[in-house]
Design an enzyme around this catalytic site. Structure first.
Site, PDB file in Angstrom:
ATOM      1  N   GLU A   1      -6.449  -5.518 -73.203  1.00 51.79           N
ATOM      2  CA  GLU A   1      -5.149  -6.103 -72.866  1.00 51.79           C
ATOM      3  C   GLU A   1      -5.154  -7.602 -73.173  1.00 51.79           C
ATOM      4  O   GLU A   1      -6.207  -8.191 -73.436  1.00 51.79           O
ATOM      5  CB  GLU A   1      -4.827  -5.881 -71.397  1.00 51.79           C
ATOM      6  CG  GLU A   1      -5.855  -6.497 -70.454  1.00 51.79           C
ATOM      7  CD  GLU A   1      -5.272  -6.870 -69.109  1.00 51.79           C
ATOM      8  OE1 GLU A   1      -4.374  -7.726 -69.093  1.00 51.79           O
ATOM      9  OE2 GLU A   1      -5.740  -6.316 -68.089  1.00 51.79           O
TER      10      GLU A   1
ATOM     11  N   LYS B   1       4.502 -12.058 -69.564  1.00 48.94           N
ATOM     12  CA  LYS B   1       3.717 -10.922 -69.088  1.00 48.94           C
ATOM     13  C   LYS B   1       4.539  -9.662 -69.336  1.00 48.94           C
ATOM     14  O   LYS B   1       5.674  -9.544 -68.860  1.00 48.94           O
ATOM     15  CB  LYS B   1       3.424 -11.112 -67.595  1.00 48.94           C
ATOM     16  CG  LYS B   1       2.485 -10.106 -66.988  1.00 48.94           C
ATOM     17  CD  LYS B   1       2.258 -10.443 -65.522  1.00 48.94           C
ATOM     18  CE  LYS B   1       1.396  -9.392 -64.848  1.00 48.94           C
ATOM     19  NZ  LYS B   1       1.263  -9.645 -63.396  1.00 48.94           N
TER      20      LYS B   1
ATOM     21  N   ASP C   1       1.537   0.315 -63.707  1.00 47.03           N
ATOM     22  CA  ASP C   1       0.247   0.820 -64.198  1.00 47.03           C
ATOM     23  C   ASP C   1       0.018   2.245 -63.705  1.00 47.03           C
ATOM     24  O   ASP C   1      -0.538   3.091 -64.415  1.00 47.03           O
ATOM     25  CB  ASP C   1      -0.907  -0.057 -63.691  1.00 47.03           C
ATOM     26  CG  ASP C   1      -0.866  -1.483 -64.223  1.00 47.03           C
ATOM     27  OD1 ASP C   1       0.003  -1.776 -65.073  1.00 47.03           O
ATOM     28  OD2 ASP C   1      -1.701  -2.301 -63.777  1.00 47.03           O
TER      29      ASP C   1
ATOM     30  N   LYS D   1      -7.199  -4.070 -58.044  1.00 43.19           N
ATOM     31  CA  LYS D   1      -7.313  -5.450 -57.563  1.00 43.19           C
ATOM     32  C   LYS D   1      -7.303  -5.456 -56.033  1.00 43.19           C
ATOM     33  O   LYS D   1      -6.438  -4.845 -55.408  1.00 43.19           O
ATOM     34  CB  LYS D   1      -6.173  -6.306 -58.121  1.00 43.19           C
ATOM     35  CG  LYS D   1      -6.232  -6.463 -59.641  1.00 43.19           C
ATOM     36  CD  LYS D   1      -5.123  -7.369 -60.136  1.00 43.19           C
ATOM     37  CE  LYS D   1      -5.211  -7.565 -61.638  1.00 43.19           C
ATOM     38  NZ  LYS D   1      -4.733  -6.409 -62.414  1.00 43.19           N
TER      39      LYS D   1
END
Length: 318
Positions: A30, A92, A148, A165
């Protein structure tokens, strides 16, 4: 300058294209980690090091980004440096943002979901990242759930990460992945890692102990045309694992600040990670870089094992 090969509306680097055409291992990477993960030149140096690790372990790296409205699979050195220098000026880009960035001729750093989309379009089965997004804390009230997770539920690409995360709600994220029909495995453990640390308290039913085991899982998912992705979580190396209590205290402080400043949506994760890094005196960034490199090493080995397995299957068929 590299003569990129056009495939539909996508441009593929020659090295990546020829590797895919000849069944050689390729690892997708990525670009959000470059633009939003750390400052220049550290982001450029880290990106180059990650690509080198992929090569050293037998695979071809394919960093993915949108530049001037064109999706690129595999970046030249000049493109990689440009992306690193632009930093947060690059948008982003998740799946939902792709049409806008392309039609406006903009620059987009791909998140996990967008990288999966492009990797699948050109036939790259393995993708390495740091950590995936997930269900945010208090997500049952805010409905703040990373794309995601839905991408993993509908795009057959295997994501190698250090888990979810740790600023997120890990148990709810795993529940959501189960609902999406996503196979979640952990390398060398039965416990799902917590990004900066090896432990989260959450058990998973699928443990893999070698790149060959991973390759067999990916191949089975593909052969059965299940249409879903796979998440393989690789625990951070022991020597870089930060103190869980220290990280947790930093996360709680960062979450409180984000709420106070009303930081929401796709700005939340970069803000929280940056604040956690500041609060921990840079320890979390060092750990972040270490786990990305470790994931790249493991992802390349898995990609090599998968290519070898598929070559053997073709020979057997002949």
């Amino acid at each position: 300058m590299n003569q990129f090969i056009e495939k539909g509306h996508i441009k593929v680097a020659p090295e990546v294209y020829h590797a895919l055409m000849n069944g050689r291992p390729v690892v997708a990477l990525e670009s959000t980690i470059i633009s939003h993960g750390m400052p220049y030149p550290q982001n450029y140096e880290t990106a180059k090091e990650v690509e080198s690790i992929v090569r050293e372990n037998g695979a071809v790296p394919a960093t993915i980004a949108i530049l001037d409205g064109t999706p690129f699979i595999g970046l030249s050195d000049d493109q990689l440096r440009r992306l690193a220098i632009l930093g947060r000026k690059v948008q982003k880009t998740a799946r939902r943002d792709i049409p806008h960035i392309v039609s406006a001729g903009g620059n987009g750093a791909t998140t996990v979901s967008a990288t999966m989309v492009f990797a699948h379009k050109v036939g790259i089965p393995v993708f390495v990242t740091g950590g995936i997004g997930g269900v945010h804390r208090h997500g049952e009230q805010t409905m703040d759930i990373s794309s995601d997770l839905t991408e993993l539920g509908k795009t057959p690409v295997t994501v190698i990460s250090a888990g979810v995360k740790s600023i997120l709600d890990i148990p709810r994220t795993l529940e959501y992945l189960e609902t999406q029909g996503v196979t979640v495995a952990v390398y060398g453990s039965n416990e799902f890692p917590s990004f900066f640390t090896e432990n989260s308290g959450c058990q998973v039913p699928c443990r893999l102990d070698s790149p060959e085991d991973c390759a067999k899982l990916i191949d089975a998912n593909s052969n059965l045309s299940l249409g879903t992705g796979i998440l393989i979580a690789v625990p951070i190396p022991k020597e870089y694992a930060a103190s869980g209590n220290m990280i947790e205290r930093a996360i709680q402080q960062a979450l409180a600040e984000a709420k106070e400043k009303n930081v929401i949506g796709n700005e939340a994760t970069p803000f929280l990670l940056a604040r956690v890094n500041e609060i921990t005196g840079g320890a979390s960034l060092v750990a972040n870089i270490a786990l990305v490199k470790n994931n790249a090493r493991m992802g390349a080995r898995i990609s090599v094992a998968l290519a070898k397995l598929r070559r053997g299957t073709v020979r057997s068929a002949l």
